[in-house]
Every structure is written in structure tokens, then in C-alpha cells.
Design a protein around this motif. Structure first.
Motif, mmCIF file in Angstrom:
data_model
loop_
_atom_site.group_PDB
_atom_site.id
_atom_site.type_symbol
_atom_site.label_atom_id
_atom_site.label_comp_id
_atom_site.label_asym_id
_atom_site.label_seq_id
_atom_site.Cartn_x
_atom_site.Cartn_y
_atom_site.Cartn_z
ATOM 1 N N ALA A 1 0.828 -1.208 0.000
ATOM 2 C CA ALA A 1 0.000 0.000 0.000
ATOM 3 C C ALA A 1 0.862 1.257 0.000
ATOM 4 O O ALA A 1 0.564 2.218 -0.710
ATOM 5 C CB ALA A 1 -0.941 -0.009 1.202
ATOM 6 N N LEU A 2 1.937 1.250 0.785
ATOM 7 C CA LEU A 2 2.818 2.419 0.823
ATOM 8 C C LEU A 2 3.530 2.626 -0.510
ATOM 9 O O LEU A 2 3.715 3.769 -0.945
ATOM 10 C CB LEU A 2 3.835 2.293 1.964
ATOM 11 C CG LEU A 2 3.275 2.491 3.364
ATOM 12 C CD1 LEU A 2 4.338 2.180 4.411
ATOM 13 C CD2 LEU A 2 2.717 3.895 3.544
ATOM 14 N N ALA A 3 3.921 1.550 -1.169
ATOM 15 C CA ALA A 3 4.567 1.676 -2.479
ATOM 16 C C ALA A 3 3.593 2.283 -3.493
ATOM 17 O O ALA A 3 3.974 3.171 -4.276
ATOM 18 C CB ALA A 3 5.073 0.320 -2.961
ATOM 19 N N LEU A 4 2.355 1.843 -3.477
ATOM 20 C CA LEU A 4 1.338 2.415 -4.373
ATOM 21 C C LEU A 4 1.076 3.883 -4.021
ATOM 22 O O LEU A 4 0.968 4.739 -4.902
ATOM 23 C CB LEU A 4 0.041 1.609 -4.293
ATOM 24 C CG LEU A 4 0.078 0.239 -4.959
ATOM 25 C CD1 LEU A 4 -1.093 -0.616 -4.486
ATOM 26 C CD2 LEU A 4 0.070 0.393 -6.474
ATOM 27 N N TYR A 5 0.963 4.172 -2.732
ATOM 28 C CA TYR A 5 0.747 5.545 -2.275
ATOM 29 C C TYR A 5 1.871 6.444 -2.777
ATOM 30 O O TYR A 5 1.615 7.504 -3.355
ATOM 31 C CB TYR A 5 0.681 5.580 -0.741
ATOM 32 C CG TYR A 5 0.419 6.956 -0.172
ATOM 33 C CD1 TYR A 5 -0.871 7.369 0.110
ATOM 34 C CD2 TYR A 5 1.467 7.844 0.076
ATOM 35 C CE1 TYR A 5 -1.117 8.640 0.630
ATOM 36 C CE2 TYR A 5 1.229 9.103 0.590
ATOM 37 C CZ TYR A 5 -0.068 9.499 0.868
ATOM 38 O OH TYR A 5 -0.296 10.752 1.363
ATOM 39 N N ASP A 6 3.099 6.019 -2.552
ATOM 40 C CA ASP A 6 4.256 6.829 -2.955
ATOM 41 C C ASP A 6 4.265 7.082 -4.462
ATOM 42 O O ASP A 6 4.531 8.200 -4.908
ATOM 43 C CB ASP A 6 5.561 6.154 -2.533
ATOM 44 C CG ASP A 6 5.763 6.154 -1.023
ATOM 45 O OD1 ASP A 6 5.102 6.937 -0.309
ATOM 46 O OD2 ASP A 6 6.596 5.342 -0.548
ATOM 47 N N ARG A 7 3.964 6.060 -5.246
ATOM 48 C CA ARG A 7 3.978 6.209 -6.704
ATOM 49 C C ARG A 7 2.904 7.190 -7.171
ATOM 50 O O ARG A 7 3.163 8.061 -7.998
ATOM 51 C CB ARG A 7 3.793 4.852 -7.374
ATOM 52 C CG ARG A 7 3.892 4.936 -8.900
ATOM 53 C CD ARG A 7 4.060 3.583 -9.564
ATOM 54 N NE ARG A 7 3.125 2.570 -9.158
ATOM 55 C CZ ARG A 7 1.897 2.435 -9.641
ATOM 56 N NH1 ARG A 7 1.427 3.276 -10.536
ATOM 57 N NH2 ARG A 7 1.126 1.445 -9.224
#
Length: 171
Positions: free
Chosen positions: A88-94
Motif C-alpha cells: 500500500a505504501l509503495a502504491l501511495y508513494d507512486r
């Protein structure tokens, strides 16, 4: 600064609740952002609040729900909280990076006009973009000439970030 503050809140809520937002359909996220923007406008108009939270958490909520909406547009909604904290954090950051990249491009072309705008104008513009988004959703995503849902969410994210920046400067 605004992005880091929003991400910190997102991460803490993600740890507390998991990715429960994965169950939300895009229309529900649009309505959630509407609730935040409507409360901000109400507080701006009335000049007082009865709930202890001021407008800062609402602006943060617009950024974070906007990013969640972009994730949901990409992945589709789910029947379970199916993302780990790291995913979720990787998607958020992107998606936040993509929105902020658009912000930088527009800042160049518009010569940072947002700096001369009132925070209340950001509220009104976001409310307008929400009505546009609802219309596009009602049309099942079809547009004749207009930008799509993702562009509207990115603009909402960026106007909310502008508000957070301007409100931080006032303090």
C-alpha cells in the motif's frame, strides 16, 4: 513538507486499520472527499467549529483519499483488505509522486499562480472538481472532451497540498 505529513498520517492509519479502504468503490471515495471539502467550506463560511479538529486534518484527508482513489482506479476495488502495509505504501508513494510531478509541470506553466490565491478558492475549486468527477462517474467514465477521473483526483490532491502549504506559512 505537505506530502511527508500526509504520508505519515496515511502510514499510521494503514498500520491501525490495514488496507480496509480497498473495499471502497471510486464513487464512495469521491463522496468521502466531498465530505471533507464540504466541512472545510462550512468552517470557512461559519468561522467557527464545534468539533475540535480544525481544517488541517480535512485537507490531509483530501490528499490521502485522492491518492486512495487513484490506487482504486488502477487496481479496482476489492472485497477484502488485500494489500500489505508495504504494498500500500509503495502504491501511495507512486501515485503521490505522479500527482506532485503534475503539480510541478503546471507550476512551471502557470508561474506558481496558486501562491496568490486564497485558500477558500482551493476549497471551491475542489468542490467544482468533485461535481465534475461525480458527473463522469455517472457517465460510467465516458467523456467527450474532458480529462478523466484520474486528472481530477490529481488536481484535488494538488489544491489540497497548496492549502496545506499556505496554512503552514500562516502559523
Amino acid at each position: 513538507m505537505a506530502g511527508a505529513m500526509c504520508r505519515d498520517i496515511f502510514e499510521k492509519k494503514l498500520i491501525d486499520y490495514g488496507s480496509s479502504w480497498r473495499l471502497m468503490r471510486p464513487e464512495s471515495l469521491t463522496d468521502q472527499i466531498y465530505i471533507k471539502a464540504a466541512r472545510i467550506r462550512s468552517l470557512e463560511t461559519k468561522g467557527e467549529h464545534r468539533v475540535e479538529e480544525g481544517v488541517i486534518p480535512e485537507w490531509i484527508g483530501i490528499v490521502n483519499y485522492g491518492v486512495i482513489a487513484l490506487i482504486q482506479l488502477e487496481k479496482g476495488w476489492a472485497d477484502t483488505a488485500d494489500l500489505s502495509v508495504d504494498e500500500a505504501l509503495a502504491l501511495y508513494d507512486r501515485h503521490l509522486k505522479s500527482a506532485f510531478s503534475l503539480m510541478l509541470d503546471k507550476n512551471h506553466d502557470y508561474d506558481e499562480a496558486w501562491r496568490k490565491m486564497r485558500v477558500s478558492s482551493f476549497t471551491d475549486i475542489i468542490l467544482q472538481k468533485l461535481w465534475r468527477t461525480k458527473q463522469i462517474e455517472d457517465n460510467k467514465g465516458a467523456t467527450l472532451i474532458s480529462e478523466g477521473l484520474d486528472a481530477n483526483y490529481k488536481d484535488m490532491i494538488n489544491y489540497a497540498a497548496f492549502a496545506l502549504i499556505k496554512l503552514a506559512v500562516k502559523k
